[in-house]
Motif scaffolding. Structure first.
Motif, mmCIF file in Angstrom:
data_model
loop_
_atom_site.group_PDB
_atom_site.id
_atom_site.type_symbol
_atom_site.label_atom_id
_atom_site.label_comp_id
_atom_site.label_asym_id
_atom_site.label_seq_id
_atom_site.Cartn_x
_atom_site.Cartn_y
_atom_site.Cartn_z
ATOM 1 N N THR A 24 0.885 -1.130 0.001
ATOM 2 C CA THR A 24 0.080 0.012 -0.090
ATOM 3 C C THR A 24 0.836 1.286 -0.248
ATOM 4 N N ASP A 25 1.848 1.435 0.828
ATOM 5 C CA ASP A 25 2.660 2.539 0.907
ATOM 6 C C ASP A 25 3.872 2.816 -0.026
ATOM 7 N N ASN A 26 4.099 1.806 -0.936
ATOM 8 C CA ASN A 26 5.293 2.076 -1.871
ATOM 9 C C ASN A 26 4.582 2.185 -3.239
ATOM 10 N N CYS A 27 4.572 3.595 -3.443
ATOM 11 C CA CYS A 27 3.624 3.660 -4.592
ATOM 12 C C CYS A 27 4.340 4.083 -5.982
ATOM 13 N N TYR A 28 3.917 3.788 -7.281
ATOM 14 C CA TYR A 28 4.334 4.567 -8.260
ATOM 15 C C TYR A 28 4.291 6.048 -8.275
ATOM 16 N N PRO A 29 5.006 6.801 -8.905
ATOM 17 C CA PRO A 29 5.226 8.457 -9.029
ATOM 18 C C PRO A 29 3.643 8.799 -9.368
ATOM 19 N N PHE A 30 3.197 9.441 -8.655
ATOM 20 C CA PHE A 30 1.715 10.013 -8.641
ATOM 21 C C PHE A 30 1.246 10.662 -10.107
ATOM 22 N N ARG A 31 0.585 10.196 -10.812
ATOM 23 C CA ARG A 31 -0.145 10.900 -11.834
ATOM 24 C C ARG A 31 -1.615 11.333 -11.807
ATOM 25 N N GLN A 32 -1.880 12.470 -11.761
ATOM 26 C CA GLN A 32 -3.300 12.833 -11.590
ATOM 27 C C GLN A 32 -4.059 12.749 -12.823
ATOM 28 N N ASP A 33 -5.359 12.452 -12.523
ATOM 29 C CA ASP A 33 -6.144 12.259 -13.719
ATOM 30 C C ASP A 33 -6.282 13.564 -14.534
ATOM 31 N N SER A 34 -6.425 13.141 -15.853
ATOM 32 C CA SER A 34 -6.166 14.428 -17.037
ATOM 33 C C SER A 34 -7.431 15.284 -17.167
ATOM 34 N N ASN A 35 -8.481 14.758 -16.756
ATOM 35 C CA ASN A 35 -9.898 15.451 -16.847
ATOM 36 C C ASN A 35 -9.679 16.446 -15.479
ATOM 37 N N PHE A 36 -9.437 15.791 -14.338
ATOM 38 C CA PHE A 36 -9.093 16.567 -13.275
ATOM 39 C C PHE A 36 -8.312 17.630 -13.394
ATOM 40 N N LEU A 37 -7.245 17.326 -14.011
ATOM 41 C CA LEU A 37 -6.086 18.580 -14.257
ATOM 42 C C LEU A 37 -6.545 19.412 -15.222
ATOM 43 N N TYR A 38 -7.371 19.158 -16.189
ATOM 44 C CA TYR A 38 -7.843 20.306 -17.217
ATOM 45 C C TYR A 38 -8.637 21.004 -16.581
ATOM 46 N N PHE A 39 -9.593 20.580 -15.822
ATOM 47 C CA PHE A 39 -10.674 21.513 -15.196
ATOM 48 C C PHE A 39 -10.502 22.145 -13.888
ATOM 49 N N PHE A 40 -9.645 21.374 -12.932
ATOM 50 C CA PHE A 40 -9.205 21.730 -11.502
ATOM 51 C C PHE A 40 -7.687 22.179 -11.286
ATOM 52 N N GLY A 41 -7.146 21.598 -12.220
ATOM 53 C CA GLY A 41 -5.717 21.818 -12.209
ATOM 54 C C GLY A 41 -4.732 21.714 -11.009
ATOM 55 N N ILE A 42 -5.383 20.783 -9.765
ATOM 56 C CA ILE A 42 -4.568 20.335 -8.646
ATOM 57 C C ILE A 42 -3.922 19.225 -8.887
ATOM 58 N N ASP A 43 -2.772 19.084 -8.673
ATOM 59 C CA ASP A 43 -1.728 18.110 -9.010
ATOM 60 C C ASP A 43 -1.651 17.345 -7.627
ATOM 61 N N ARG A 44 -2.536 16.778 -6.801
ATOM 62 C CA ARG A 44 -2.447 16.144 -5.457
ATOM 63 C C ARG A 44 -3.375 14.946 -5.548
ATOM 64 N N PRO A 45 -2.844 13.816 -4.933
ATOM 65 C CA PRO A 45 -3.947 12.569 -4.773
ATOM 66 C C PRO A 45 -4.745 12.738 -3.871
#
Lengths: 460, 460
Positions: free
Chosen positions: A38-59
């Motif tokens: 659970t705690d060893n994660c891939y580099p975080f990738r935000q959802d692209s639709n979320f990025l497009y409309f809300f711009g916040i790059d955090r899980p």
């Protein structure tokens, strides 16, 4: 900080709302994605639709636009002091939300409550097809939909509204895409420099990672760096380069803003092609250059694809591998033995832009439908091109032994394919050349600084 | 190819079976993990338990050991010719299975059938706690268990049997771990070389990626490469190094066999520490060296942790930051303001080895229970050490402004902490030193070639 100004994000949401009549629009931001626990994660990738409309790059965030009450809400949980010991001080969710023009934030657990109540009141809830299983199961549970039906019941109206917006890149988006291509360019110059006998594919991969990551970004997709270019999705990097081989490098950077580049070059090991390789390379390059020159508003990408496939087929005919009437051969799909993939796809925040929303809703239209023919059916973009579209142009010629053997044993298209002559090309592998192209008011342009592809420079 | 011989895998499964009485043992291999749409995936990481017992490094597989009928079955779907066009020729599942001593393979869809039937017949089904949500929902659906209960109902018997095996590393496993440490060593030598003012953290990250990936492996975990070492899980890489700062690099390679290295070094930018930094560094190094020297079979790691914390506290007392009786201070947890984490954790196929199976079942025992005190409660390994255990030793001293402010405002442990003197260290950041240690028959040894850590070499 978000990539663009507050105004950009509020405008995008305003234009989205104008296209939809009523109900709630649900956006899942992405969670962390575990590798081996659970705690060893891939580099975080935000959802692209979320990025497009809300711009916040955090899980761990999600958002709702309530069309009926004109509310925009971001859901997420603020860090505790215990979190801050591990993560360092961070902007609060309300601070980040206000940077993109959202004034209302709520705790994560309130999302389910809001949606379940809205569902009980028979309000329309528009959601997008989830590509991560945690979201799929949330939707299945909240709305009592079988997990097998979740994708099919996603909102077509919502999807189409997003596709309309995201398909047309604004000048500020194109600036970001140019950055991605320019980083990708550095990667390809490095790959060419390293394309010497004795080098291992994984060493080239390592050097390209140094560039993508050193520039503050990532890879936009797992790179293909292989002497077996005939394997289209080859993610093995264990071979040692030998003179006489061709190294196919399909590698694109994701800029820090998450816009993607997608570039392919095919380099001769130790700097010179064999005659056969040179013929194949020239054919692919001609097809690529012609295709780019033909792109303009109003033409369908399906036409561009077919014309490029004809260029490839004509070249293969000159080599003696194909024969007969090449228009007829391409019409019937005989060329697909040598190029079983499509000429290209939209690119933007995703390397296959908006593929999560459904390939056909992104790449096709009421006027242009997807073919079912082998080869052509893999074309992701077929619709009429419009100003502001950005897509890849990536013809290739491949000699795939497994496919050749099957077709030959079936005598498939023997009127168009000379299997005897073909046997001499069998070990050649694959050659592809790919650039990223923008549709302008009157034509098209390759974005970013030019990345060498002429025979003369490639054979240096 | 699997990392080890067929015999190794059959032996491991045999030893597992001997520990369990009856029922079915279920092993999920991992699936591909999507980044921003279904087909754009992170680099594939196989599940470590699957790797340990079945050795096959390919997505989409699972396995069952039927203890009652002495069957071992691998489930998965063979590639079609269409797949092979995209992926190239691959070994079949039965070929791969036979390399690890398994003679029976079945199609994926038969797994659910087998398990649901076994469940209906009231046979015991032992499963492990899933850390990827697709597996969690499979178990929830097949066995009609609420998704919230899935982890709690995982088989303790199965978990304990695996922990018993995987905790003791065989000589061939240690060889792989040495490879991982030696690649990590190259990364740290490179980081030291780049630790100059003007360099950006992401450039160091890029250079380390070149090494990890160039050696055919990966990172074992997202690296920490930061001038803000006081932020314990800092994955931001945007700062430019300046003279007077300390660069903390916590970066370990995953060898091609997937065994992990986990190494931390703290380098002065431009090669020389300030006097304060040098004092802190020396204290941490003393604590680390003493801890390693004290490790041997029979001693609990909780004791090693407490003794290392005492070393840190004594050093902080010499600096004037702590005061009074340091044994008492450590007993009460006052030192945890400066080191809120545990001294180390098991390492193997996972960087926190077997963390998916539950931290307490891996790191604690009936005799040694986890503390609830701030700081000590974050110690992942407490149990008595045994020959063949490999774990990290990683003391650090951190000045975390947010935590200092809270403690100071509460006058917390004011009998042990001189908040006035502490204010002079406030901007120092964090310093940690970490190595990977093997318990031998009579003592311990740091694995891999030595990675410089003496003050003299670090300040070069």
């Amino acid at each position: 900080m978000p990539t663009f100004s507050k105004q950009t994000y509020t405008d995008r949401r305003e234009r989205l709302r104008q296209q939809l009549s009523d109900g709630l629009l649900l956006f899942f931001g992405n969670e962390e994605s575990p590798m081996n626990y659970t705690d060893n994660c891939y580099p975080f990738r935000q959802d692209s639709n979320f990025l497009y409309f809300f711009g916040i790059d955090r899980p761990g965030l999600s958002a709702v636009i309530d069309l009926d009450n004109n509310h925009e809400i971001i859901f997420g949980d603020e860090l505790t002091i215990t979190d801050i010991v591990w993560t360092g001080p961070q902007a609060t969710i309300s601070e980040m939300a206000s940077q993109v023009g959202i004034n209302e934030t709520r705790a994560s657990k309130q999302l389910a409550e809001l949606l379940i109540n809205a569902d009980k009141s028979d309000r329309s809830i528009h959601y997008l097809p989830p590509y991560r299983s945690n979201n799929l199961f949330k939707i299945s549970g909240w709305f009592d939909i079988s997990s097998r039906k979740v994708n099919e019941l996603a909102s077509k109206e919502f999807i189409k509204a997003i596709v309309t917006l995201r398909s047309h890149k604004s000048p500020e988006e194109i600036d970001e895409m140019v950055k991605a291509v320019n980083i990708s360019r550095k990667m390809h110059l490095k790959a060419q420099e390293m394309c010497l006998s004795g080098v291992i594919e994984s060493q080239v991969s390592g050097a390209l990672h140094e560039i993508a990551i050193g520039e503050g970004g990532q890879f936009a997709y797992p790179p293909i760096i292989t002497i077996n270019g005939q394997t289209l999705h080859n993610h093995h990097y264990g071979n040692t380069l030998k003179k006489g081989q061709v190294l196919l490098v399909d590698a694109g950077a994701e800029a820090p803003s998450h816009y993607a580049g997608d570039i392919t070059r095919s380099f001769p090991v130790d700097g010179s092609f064999t005659n056969q390789q040179r013929e194949v390379y020239s054919t692919v390059l001609t097809a690529e250059n012609n295709a780019i020159a033909n792109c303009k508003p109003g033409i369908t990408y399906k036409e561009i694809h077919e014309s490029a496939m004809l260029d490839l087929a004509e070249g293969l005919k000159d080599m003696g591998v194909m024969k007969g009437d090449m228009s007829e051969a391409v019409e019937q799909g005989a060329h697909a033995l040598f190029c079983p993939h499509g000429l290209g796809h939209m690119i933007g925040l995703d390397v296959h832009d908006m593929e999560d929303l459904g390939e056909d809703l992104v790449g096709y239209s009421n006027e242009v439908k997807r073919s079912e023919q082998f080869g052509k059916k893999s074309l992701r973009l077929g619709r009429s091109l419009e100003e502001g579209f950005v897509f890849t142009v990536e013809p290739g010629i491949y000699f795939i032994p497994e496919l050749i053997d099957i077709w030959q044993s079936e005598n498939k298209f023997k009127e168009f394919i000379d299997y005897g002559a073909l046997s001499k090309f069998r070990g050649l592998g694959g050659i592809r050349i790919e650039d990223n192209v923008l549709i302008t008011a009157n034509g098209s342009q390759v974005i970013g600084e030019p990345i060498p592809k002429s025979l003369k420079v490639i054979e240096q």
